[in-house]
Design an enzyme around this catalytic site. Structure first.
Site, short mmCIF file in Angstrom:
data_model
loop_
_atom_site.label_atom_id
_atom_site.label_comp_id
_atom_site.label_asym_id
_atom_site.label_seq_id
_atom_site.Cartn_x
_atom_site.Cartn_y
_atom_site.Cartn_z
N LYS A 27 1.04 35.55 -4.00
CA LYS A 27 0.11 35.11 -2.95
C LYS A 27 -0.60 33.84 -3.37
O LYS A 27 -0.40 33.33 -4.48
CB LYS A 27 -0.89 36.21 -2.59
CG LYS A 27 -1.89 36.54 -3.69
CD LYS A 27 -3.09 37.33 -3.16
CE LYS A 27 -2.73 38.58 -2.42
NZ LYS A 27 -3.91 39.44 -2.13
N LYS A 85 4.96 40.79 3.57
CA LYS A 85 3.63 41.30 3.91
C LYS A 85 2.93 40.37 4.90
O LYS A 85 2.79 39.18 4.64
CB LYS A 85 2.82 41.42 2.61
CG LYS A 85 1.74 42.46 2.64
CD LYS A 85 1.28 42.81 1.24
CE LYS A 85 0.37 41.76 0.67
NZ LYS A 85 -0.19 42.11 -0.64
#
Length: 238
Positions: A27, A85
């Site tokens: 991320k 995600k």
């Protein structure tokens, strides 16, 4: 309960791997709670990660733009991510969230049926105008996603538990399980909060700050020692 650790670069990914993370979650906190990193970072981390260890990639705190988000999903998938995600940030209600996730699922599953799609809402959705966390399990089910997740949108020191108590989190997990899906919980989760999440049957717990030096997700860096400590703690619950 699987331990998902969120590195931002190769150096932190190596620390996550060596510490024994179950899922390496790529991320970029500079772009938000579920901020997206670059395709080449995902690819490099996938290449350095053992084949039996899963790599997750966040698509960002996404807008209500199903086409844009679907294209991002394709990018993460072709970069090597096993878990895709989606942070349902700009979707303000159930219908918008479902539309985004349905198109992401089609994009991903048409190209790799084995890839895992995660619909992620926010425990503090009211702070940013996002879809309520209570809609997330049904959004995941109806869209064909594999996991329903909650995180926190605003990273200001408050944790998942500041917005939902353990009974509410258990309700989320149980509803998710009733649909035959897996649950994931994150949101500045602290070491002492892992056992309560384990006890309610959470399948995946996401951590960054608690795995960093100084316990700070922004100023600290992921440490293999901290990751191993968290991993051993989770193992001790069995």
């Amino acid at each position: 309960m699987l331990l998902l650790i969120s590195p931002i670069n190769n150096e932190e990914a190596l620390e996550s791997i060596e510490g024994g993370a179950d899922i390496v979650d790529v991320k970029n906190p500079k772009e938000g709670s579920l901020g997206a990193n670059f395709p080449w970072v995902i690819r490099e981390i996938r290449e350095m990660t053992p084949d039996d260890m899963l790599v997750s990639a966040t698509l960002g705190d996404v807008p209500y733009k199903p086409g844009t988000v679907s294209l991002a999903a394709m990018g993460a998938l072709t970069s090597g991510a096993d878990y895709i995600k989606v942070g349902l940030y700009g979707t303000s209600n159930y219908e918008e969230a479902l539309e985004v996730m349905t198109n992401v699922v089609k994009t991903v599953k048409d190209n790799n049926p084995d890839a895992v799609v995660v619909a992620s809402g926010y425990a503090d959705a009211h702070r940013v105008g996002a879809v309520t966390p209570w809609d997330i399990p049904k959004v995941a089910k109806e869209s064909g996603s594999d996991l329903a997740m909650l995180d926190t949108a605003v990273k200001d020191g408050k944790t998942l538990f500041d917005y939902l108590d353990i009974n509410e989190l258990e309700k989320f997990v149980n509803e998710t399980h009733s649909y035959g899906l897996k649950s994931a919980l994150a949101g500045s989760v602290k070491k002492e909060q892992l056992k309560p999440l384990y006890d309610i049957g959470c399948d995946v717990v996401g951590v960054r700050g608690a795995a960093c030096t100084g316990g700070d997700r922004n100023t600290g860096k992921i440490s293999r020692v901290a990751v191993a400590e968290l991993k051993n703690l989770v193992k001790s619950f069995d």
